[in-house]
Design a protein around this motif. Structure first.
Motif, PDB file in Angstrom:
ATOM      1  N   SER A 252       0.852  -1.183   0.000  1.00 11.08           N
ATOM      2  CA  SER A 252       0.000   0.000   0.000  1.00 11.08           C
ATOM      3  C   SER A 252       0.889   1.234   0.000  1.00 11.08           C
ATOM      4  O   SER A 252       2.056   1.156   0.376  1.00 11.08           O
ATOM      5  CB  SER A 252      -0.902  -0.011   1.223  1.00 11.08           C
ATOM      6  OG  SER A 252      -0.132   0.178   2.371  1.00 11.08           O
TER       7      SER A 252
ATOM      8  N   ARG B 113       0.645  -1.992   4.534  1.00  7.17           N
ATOM      9  CA  ARG B 113      -0.115  -3.198   4.189  1.00  7.17           C
ATOM     10  C   ARG B 113       0.515  -3.856   2.976  1.00  7.17           C
ATOM     11  O   ARG B 113       0.877  -3.183   2.008  1.00  7.17           O
ATOM     12  CB  ARG B 113      -1.562  -2.817   3.910  1.00  7.17           C
ATOM     13  CG  ARG B 113      -2.478  -3.988   3.785  1.00  7.17           C
ATOM     14  CD  ARG B 113      -3.918  -3.573   3.860  1.00  7.17           C
ATOM     15  NE  ARG B 113      -4.372  -3.400   5.232  1.00  7.17           N
ATOM     16  CZ  ARG B 113      -4.794  -2.253   5.744  1.00  7.17           C
ATOM     17  NH1 ARG B 113      -4.818  -1.185   4.998  1.00  7.17           N
ATOM     18  NH2 ARG B 113      -5.197  -2.177   6.998  1.00  7.17           N
TER      19      ARG B 113
ATOM     20  N   LEU C 258      -0.093  -6.844   0.153  1.00  5.57           N
ATOM     21  CA  LEU C 258      -0.957  -7.843  -0.476  1.00  5.57           C
ATOM     22  C   LEU C 258      -0.075  -8.796  -1.244  1.00  5.57           C
ATOM     23  O   LEU C 258       0.858  -8.365  -1.920  1.00  5.57           O
ATOM     24  CB  LEU C 258      -1.937  -7.186  -1.451  1.00  5.57           C
ATOM     25  CG  LEU C 258      -2.911  -6.165  -0.900  1.00  5.57           C
ATOM     26  CD1 LEU C 258      -3.885  -5.761  -1.990  1.00  5.57           C
ATOM     27  CD2 LEU C 258      -3.668  -6.724   0.278  1.00  5.57           C
TER      28      LEU C 258
ATOM     29  N   TYR D 259      -3.880 -12.493  -0.261  1.00  5.96           N
ATOM     30  CA  TYR D 259      -3.691 -12.360   1.177  1.00  5.96           C
ATOM     31  C   TYR D 259      -3.260 -10.936   1.512  1.00  5.96           C
ATOM     32  O   TYR D 259      -2.663 -10.248   0.679  1.00  5.96           O
ATOM     33  CB  TYR D 259      -2.590 -13.297   1.662  1.00  5.96           C
ATOM     34  CG  TYR D 259      -2.935 -14.753   1.625  1.00  5.96           C
ATOM     35  CD1 TYR D 259      -3.679 -15.325   2.652  1.00  5.96           C
ATOM     36  CD2 TYR D 259      -2.520 -15.558   0.578  1.00  5.96           C
ATOM     37  CE1 TYR D 259      -3.985 -16.667   2.623  1.00  5.96           C
ATOM     38  CE2 TYR D 259      -2.830 -16.897   0.541  1.00  5.96           C
ATOM     39  CZ  TYR D 259      -3.556 -17.444   1.573  1.00  5.96           C
ATOM     40  OH  TYR D 259      -3.873 -18.770   1.545  1.00  5.96           O
ATOM     41  N   ALA D 260      -3.519 -10.544   2.722  1.00 12.44           N
ATOM     42  CA  ALA D 260      -3.057  -9.227   3.180  1.00 12.44           C
ATOM     43  C   ALA D 260      -2.337  -9.380   4.504  1.00 12.44           C
ATOM     44  O   ALA D 260      -2.731 -10.170   5.356  1.00 12.44           O
ATOM     45  CB  ALA D 260      -4.231  -8.274   3.355  1.00 12.44           C
TER      46      ALA D 260
ATOM     47  N   THR E  22      -0.772  -6.863   7.562  1.00 15.52           N
ATOM     48  CA  THR E  22      -0.751  -5.484   8.023  1.00 15.52           C
ATOM     49  C   THR E  22       0.404  -5.306   8.986  1.00 15.52           C
ATOM     50  O   THR E  22       0.566  -6.092   9.918  1.00 15.52           O
ATOM     51  CB  THR E  22      -2.067  -5.133   8.721  1.00 15.52           C
ATOM     52  OG1 THR E  22      -3.118  -5.575   7.890  1.00 15.52           O
ATOM     53  CG2 THR E  22      -2.170  -3.649   8.918  1.00 15.52           C
TER      54      THR E  22
ATOM     55  N   VAL F 293      -8.168 -11.563   1.653  1.00 20.51           N
ATOM     56  CA  VAL F 293      -9.020 -10.408   1.391  1.00 20.51           C
ATOM     57  C   VAL F 293      -9.830 -10.557   0.109  1.00 20.51           C
ATOM     58  O   VAL F 293     -10.810  -9.857  -0.075  1.00 20.51           O
ATOM     59  CB  VAL F 293      -8.198  -9.103   1.317  1.00 20.51           C
ATOM     60  CG1 VAL F 293      -7.675  -8.729   2.673  1.00 20.51           C
ATOM     61  CG2 VAL F 293      -7.085  -9.214   0.321  1.00 20.51           C
TER      62      VAL F 293
ATOM     63  N   TRP G 143      -0.881  -2.001  -7.527  1.00 16.33           N
ATOM     64  CA  TRP G 143      -1.719  -1.104  -6.727  1.00 16.33           C
ATOM     65  C   TRP G 143      -1.373   0.309  -7.157  1.00 16.33           C
ATOM     66  O   TRP G 143      -0.202   0.650  -7.279  1.00 16.33           O
ATOM     67  CB  TRP G 143      -1.386  -1.285  -5.249  1.00 16.33           C
ATOM     68  CG  TRP G 143      -2.500  -0.976  -4.316  1.00 16.33           C
ATOM     69  CD1 TRP G 143      -3.570  -0.180  -4.561  1.00 16.33           C
ATOM     70  CD2 TRP G 143      -2.660  -1.482  -2.986  1.00 16.33           C
ATOM     71  NE1 TRP G 143      -4.384  -0.143  -3.478  1.00 16.33           N
ATOM     72  CE2 TRP G 143      -3.864  -0.933  -2.493  1.00 16.33           C
ATOM     73  CE3 TRP G 143      -1.921  -2.326  -2.173  1.00 16.33           C
ATOM     74  CZ2 TRP G 143      -4.325  -1.212  -1.202  1.00 16.33           C
ATOM     75  CZ3 TRP G 143      -2.384  -2.599  -0.898  1.00 16.33           C
ATOM     76  CH2 TRP G 143      -3.576  -2.049  -0.419  1.00 16.33           C
TER      77      TRP G 143
ATOM     78  N   THR H 194     -10.193  -0.117  -3.835  1.00 19.95           N
ATOM     79  CA  THR H 194      -9.731  -0.448  -2.482  1.00 19.95           C
ATOM     80  C   THR H 194     -10.045   0.703  -1.545  1.00 19.95           C
ATOM     81  O   THR H 194     -10.053   1.871  -1.945  1.00 19.95           O
ATOM     82  CB  THR H 194      -8.222  -0.689  -2.460  1.00 19.95           C
ATOM     83  OG1 THR H 194      -7.568   0.429  -3.029  1.00 19.95           O
ATOM     84  CG2 THR H 194      -7.853  -1.923  -3.231  1.00 19.95           C
TER      85      THR H 194
ATOM     86  N   THR I 207      -9.188   1.901   2.559  1.00 22.43           N
ATOM     87  CA  THR I 207      -8.410   1.552   3.745  1.00 22.43           C
ATOM     88  C   THR I 207      -9.072   2.038   5.021  1.00 22.43           C
ATOM     89  O   THR I 207      -8.793   1.519   6.082  1.00 22.43           O
ATOM     90  CB  THR I 207      -7.007   2.164   3.658  1.00 22.43           C
ATOM     91  OG1 THR I 207      -7.136   3.513   3.254  1.00 22.43           O
ATOM     92  CG2 THR I 207      -6.147   1.403   2.692  1.00 22.43           C
TER      93      THR I 207
END
Lengths: 519, 668
Positions: A333, A338, A340, A350-351, A353, A374, A400, A429, A431
């Motif tokens: 991100s 974050r 992914l 998958y994510a 954090t 996710v 992204w 997306t 957040t």
């Protein structure tokens, strides 16, 4: 969790996706109904026939010359030079009529032993038996790399120029503001797996090649269309080829490179041409690297079911074992909090954090403990007037956009089966308040073309701009027009990176120099 | 070196303890290394169990423990020498003669002697642990006539001599490869990981270096081995056994077991020393976090703004700059302290001190580059006689000071005034008048006075001493004066005076002087054709460039620190303290950028050095100029990218605005 069933059905074949406007994807049947835009970047078309390919094979040109008898010593020396220790042993074993019997037998035994050991090693890490071309194709982010006309693509992080690596091992640089398109060719520039521009620099372009790493310095003001190979720095290290992935640090000071046969991530200080290997055992190599936009983490995936997340303060890493396969792709991100990622053999995203803000020391306990699913991209059947289309499957790569509002996912599809094309699915997306993915739509090209590679423009002013390279050799740009919901990425982590200076220019003109316009 | 009390605290409290810790680790690592060495030197494939038990019993014997204590002492001594001789600014010899000067310097001579002795001691320990035929210096032999007497064991002698030779060549190579130079890494890793990462390199280096040293030793022993042998046997009254081969023959040296033992012992010796060096480097370059401000006034000298401005010791300055670069990148809370205002008064003292120091560093480098470029440029054009002679006067210092400046820090005032040039020629003794006129490379920028003065302080660990402009002007002063009179005549008295006396410098422009000048030219031209002289005095390519940028690591950190702080100030600087200095920061960087660009257009400046991988000497200093150029560009881009079009509101000159516009459009 978002799944493909929530998506609007794809367009009928022949329709190409043009842009996103008013929250829906618009499409057109041909090029003529493309809306005129004042600032649309140039679309390119590289027909496969126009490229001159190498007819020369990888092996040496030894076969073209007449054989003549050399002494055993000469042949052994040549074998040592060409093939190293194993070459020497092979030569001795083959010329058993000239050498003493014990020597040929012992070298034959040694050779067999070496082969057995290497096959044992190869059975632990099967990718080591691949040739370097196959290895790049296997681990590249590009779908079907070996057959791809456009093998790599990179936007410049600050301006509108981009670099395109083609099948004939040349790299072209396109700049809408200049008439010249420099073509970069180098003796060592073979099998380009990735290109990336250096941030905070106008000229430096790093190229991951089959045998080394090249850093080109292309003067943006130069009128030359063929910069000499003196403009390229060659960075190589024994045992570190082929290079399949590179990543510049967002501050532009360091470059990391990875090779599937080298277990170390190499951190290069490009100007000084020095390197620091970050060695960790396990995994059998490094296939993919991605530096988080705030510069504090690096994702490094291995050919085994394991990936690592390095923090860049003291260069320690966390191990993340996967259940099924290797980590195929990943993206960060914009604030670097974050990650992914996708795993080979699974159809989900998958994510992870990273809750602690970068700047405070990282301990593995503070990091996340488990990755959350996710999005589910398993196969889904859409009923269209032209018949059923099955979409879904394994994921080739993720992208992204720099504002963190659109996520593009390249789904592999199945080339054998009809009606199961490779396709790009785009998510919206969000957040805040919680992280979620919402369906946006599919990006499709002309009939018979499938997406191979995609990248977001790093600073598109009106939203996000996705650049897609198609199997036909076309490069098109799909703009997503939206108003950014979140604040622009200033001051998110204390060290603003890649701020877009031209962002909302009208809003900024009447503001003085140091007033904060972000809360 | 530790002149003032305030600078001393860092050496006392930090550097010494770091050195002690590194030595302690080196001593702790000694037992496992010795065990591996013993196993390697004694192992035989045929009797594995027997040799293993033998090794174990040997390692616990009294003699082994005694030799182990000796080895520990040697390691401590090596560590101490590392601490004494290390430098963060490398000494770069610009010609072969300067290199010889370095090698023959008394301080270096002591170093070589100590290394020689230590090599001898380690070799003795190796003979004890290897045992067998190497162990004793003498043995009882039976002569041909049947009588038995004490004979010299030549194997033992060869071992000892080899140890001394390897130690000596290690110390010489240390000078040539700048092994005492400590470089700072861009990648901060934990000490253990750094150590682990460098270990394979150390093994490789010591093995190859041992191989070369032993090869050289064997050649030397083959030709000169009879001298020490005869001397030892004479002093100790030992006889030579005529029934065995002497070892300085081909048959004697073709003893594979002996060669293997020599090589493995030399590897062991070099490995322990390199490990000590590596640990010292790792410990001493560890990041040290200085407080930005302290609530107690008595601790003010420990804080970053104060520490940055200290001239000595250099390691303190470098660590402070490194800390500044890191805090500006990574630590918002400490940046906040930098931007804060002083409590009563509301002055941004922290920011002012830090930015002023960084700017003065950068200005200093700019001046240095400009002066260097000017000298090279005037050399390239037609040389006027006055300029030529002026250069000659200083060439005494340029040659001789290369030898003596290195280690002994003389007061740099000596170098500042033109009088010092003549003072040196008198003080320098018989050497300087000899070498001075014979420098054939008039074109060499290193013979030029202005530059010489600038590089001399660099080698003297005080590159920031004084302002740079003053020597430049002072140097120009005699020139200005000379133009008022006859330009051809006034060149010669200067040079004549320099050769003869220091007092007659302003005296008569006579025929005699002219004659002498012509003679000198002739002698010089004659000597310039001689190969050896050419070899000795020829300027090494790119060495002058390397010397100019020898301390550029500090400049790189200054650029990084400034640019990150300015970038952060966009969102974090509440009081606008950075705003006031932004124009000067920008213009300083742009001026430096211009100077660097011009420098890289010079020949040899942009040629890449050959990378040597199998040497413990750190060659980072060879590429510092490239790193500086890249960092500078990135730093300017960092500021322009952050501020964007707001930069148009900043007061800079029109020329700089044009340059900034280039950066804003990404056309640099």
């Amino acid at each position: 969790m978002c799944s493909l069933a929530l998506f609007p059905p794809p367009m009928p074949p022949g329709h190409t996706t043009l842009c996103e406007s008013n929250n829906e994807l618009l499409s057109g049947a041909g090029a003529e109904d493309r809306p005129k835009q004042e600032s649309s970047p140039l679309s390119l078309y590289f027909p496969r026939e126009s490229l001159k390919l190498h007819s020369r094979t990888e092996s040496s040109s030894k076969a073209a010359f007449l054989d003549h008898s050399e002494t055993l010593w000469m042949r052994s020396a040549a074998a040592w030079r060409d093939g190293g220790f194993t070459g020497l042993l092979t030569e001795i074993t083959n010329s058993h009529t000239e050498v003493p019997k014990w020597l040929s037998v012992s070298s034959g035994c040694t050779l067999a032993l070496l082969r057995w050991i290497s096959s044992f090693h190869g059975s632990l890490f099967p990718h080591l038996t691949l040739s370097s071309e196959d290895m790049i194709a296997e681990f590249s982010q590009v779908l079907n790399w070996s057959d791809c006309v456009v093998r790599a693509f990179a936007w410049h992080p600050h301006t509108d120029k981009f670099a395109v690596a083609l099948l004939d091992d040349s790299i072209k640089i396109y700049n809408p503001k200049s008439a010249t398109t420099p073509t970069l060719k180098h003796r060592l520039q073979k099998g380009v797996a990735a290109v990336q521009w250096k941030p905070l620099c106008a000229s430096a372009l790093a190229v991951a090649c089959q045998n080394c790493l090249l850093v080109w310095h292309v003067d943006p003001c130069s009128l030359s269309t063929r910069p000499s190979s003196g403009c390229a720095q060659v960075l190589s290290r024994p045992g570190h080829s082929p290079v399949t992935s590179i990543a510049w640090s967002p501050s532009g000071s360091l470059l990391v490179s990875a090779s599937p046969i080298d277990t170390a991530v190499i951190v290069w200080d490009v100007a000084a041409e020095s390197c620091v290997p970050l060695q960790r055992l396990g995994g059998g190599g490094i296939t993919f690297l991605s530096w988080s936009p705030d510069g504090s983490y690096i994702l490094a995936s291995t050919p085994s079911a394991l990936f690592r997340v390095w923090e860049t303060r003291m260069w320690t890493c966390e191990r993340w074992p996967c259940v099924k396969g290797r980590c195929q792709s990943g993206c960060w991100s914009p604030d670097g909090s974050r990650l992914l990622f996708t795993v080979q053999g699974e159809t989900v995203i998958y994510a992870l954090t990273f809750a602690d803000s970068p700047g405070i020391s990282v301990s593995s306990a503070a990091g996340p403990q488990v990755a959350a699913v996710v999005a589910d991209l398993s196969e889904t059947t859409f009923n269209t007037p032209d018949g059923d289309i099955i979409i879904g499957g394994e994921i080739q790569c993720l992208a992204w956009d720099p504002r963190g509002e659109r996520l593009a996912v390249l789904i592999q599809g199945d080339p054998q089966a009809a009606g199961r094309p490779a396709i790009i699915a785009v998510f919206k997306t969000r957040t805040n308040p919680i992280f979620e993915l919402l369906p946006c739509g599919f990006v499709q090209g002309e009939a018979g073309s499938e997406p191979r590679l995609m990248q977001f423009h790093p600073n598109f002013q009106h939203g996000a701009l996705l650049t897609v390279c198609w199997s036909t050799g076309k490069i098109t740009h799909v703009p997503f027009y939206f108003l950014s919901a979140a604040a622009p990425p200033f001051g998110l982590s204390g060290s603003p990176l890649l701020p877009c200076p031209q962002e909302r220019p009208s809003a900024l003109t009447n503001q003085s120099l140091f007033t904060e316009f972000i809360s | 070196m530790f002149s003032t009390e305030q600078a001393c605290w860092f050496i006392r409290k930090v550097i010494c303890w770091r050195a002690v810790a590194s030595i302690a680790w080196a001593v702790l690592l000694l037992p496992p290394i010795t065990a591996v060495f013993v196993i390697l030197s004694r192992f035989s494939l045929l009797h594995p169990i027997h040799t293993t038990s033998e090794c174990l019993s040997l390692l616990t014997s009294t003699s082994a423990i005694f030799s182990f204590i000796l080895l520990g002492g040697v390691v401590v001594m090596v560590g101490f020498l590392n601490l004494e001789y290390y430098t963060v600014i490398p000494t770069i010899a610009c010609s072969k003669i300067a290199l010889f000067g370095q090698l023959l310097h008394p301080r270096q001579f002591v170093n070589s002697l100590v290394h020689c002795m230590m090599g001898l001691i380690v070799a003795w320990c190796c003979t004890v642990t290897t045992g067998d035929r190497y162990e004793m210096l003498s043995y009882v032999c039976v002569q041909s006539d049947g009588s038995s007497q004490m004979c010299l064991n030549e194997y033992h002698l060869v071992f000892l001599l080899a140890g001394a030779f390897v130690g000596f060549s290690h110390s010489l190579l240390g000078v040539i490869h700048n092994m005492n130079y400590v470089s700072f890494h861009t990648v901060q890793q934990y000490k253990y990981l750094r150590f682990k990462g460098s270990l394979p390199l150390v093994v490789k280096c010591s093995a190859t270096q041992a191989l070369y040293s032993i090869r050289n030793f064997i050649v030397v022993y083959f030709f000169l081995g009879h001298i020490p042998r005869a001397w030892i046997s004479k002093t100790l009254n030992l006889h030579l056994n005529s029934s065995v081969h002497t070892l300085d023959s081909i048959a004697g040296l073709l003893d594979l077991s002996l060669l293997y033992q020599l090589w493995i012992s030399a590897t062991f010796l070099l490995f322990t020393w390199y490990i000590t060096l590596l640990l010292f480097r790792i410990f001493v370059t560890e990041v040290y976090s200085f407080p930005v401000q302290s609530s107690f006034t008595e601790d003010a000298h420990l804080c970053l703004p104060k520490v940055l401005t200290d001239k000595q010791p250099m390691i303190l300055k470098f660590l402070a700059m490194q800390d500044l670069a890191l805090l500006s990148q990574r630590s918002p809370s400490r940046r906040c302290e930098v931007f804060s205002l002083s409590q009563p008064g509301g002055h941004p003292h922290n920011w002012n001190a830090i930015s002023q120091e960084c700017l003065s560093l950068l200005t200093d480098l700019t001046q240095r580059l400009v002066v260097y470029h000017d000298t090279v440029a005037t050399n390239g054009r037609a040389k006027s006689l006055s300029a030529g002679s002026e250069r000659k006067t200083s060439s005494e210092t340029s040659v001789t000071s290369g030898t003596e400046d290195l280690m002994s820090p003389r007061p740099s005032v000596l170098m500042k005034t033109p009088a010092s040039v003549f003072a040196r020629s008198v003080v320098g003794g018989p050497q300087s008048p000899l070498t001075a006129p014979f420098t054939p490379d008039l074109d060499s920028p290193f013979a030029s006075p202005a530059l010489r003065r600038l590089t001399a302080p660099v080698e003297q660990c005080s590159p920031w001493y004084g302002t740079v402009q003053s020597p430049h002007i002072m140097r120009r002063a005699p020139k200005l004066w000379s133009t008022s009179t006859d330009s051809q005549g006034n060149g010669s008295p200067l040079s004549a005076a320099s050769v003869h006396t220091s007092k007659q410098e302003t005296s008569q422009p006579s025929l005699l002087a002219q004659f002498l000048q012509n003679r000198k030219e002739q002698v010089k031209n004659f000597l310039a054709k001689r190969v050896l002289i050419m070899y000795l005095f020829h300027k090494l390519p790119e060495a002058s460039s390397q010397a100019l940028f020898a301390d550029s690591q500090a400049h790189i950190w200054a650029l990084e620190g400034l640019s990150y702080l300015v970038q952060a100030s966009f969102s974090e600087d509440q009081f606008g303290v950075v705003q006031t200095t932004l124009p000067s920061i920008l213009s300083c960087m742009l001026v430096l950028q211009e100077a660097v660009d011009r420098h890289f257009k010079l020949p040899h400046a942009s040629s890449k050095p050959v990378r040597s991988t199998s040497s413990m000497g750190d060659s980072t200093y060879k590429t510092l100029r490239f790193a500086l150029r890249a960092t500078l560009k990135t730093a300017i881009y960092r500021i322009t990218t952050t501020f964007g079009d707001h930069l148009n509101a900043v007061q800079v000159s029109a020329e700089h605005r044009k340059r900034l516009q280039q950066f804003l459009e990404y056309k640099e």
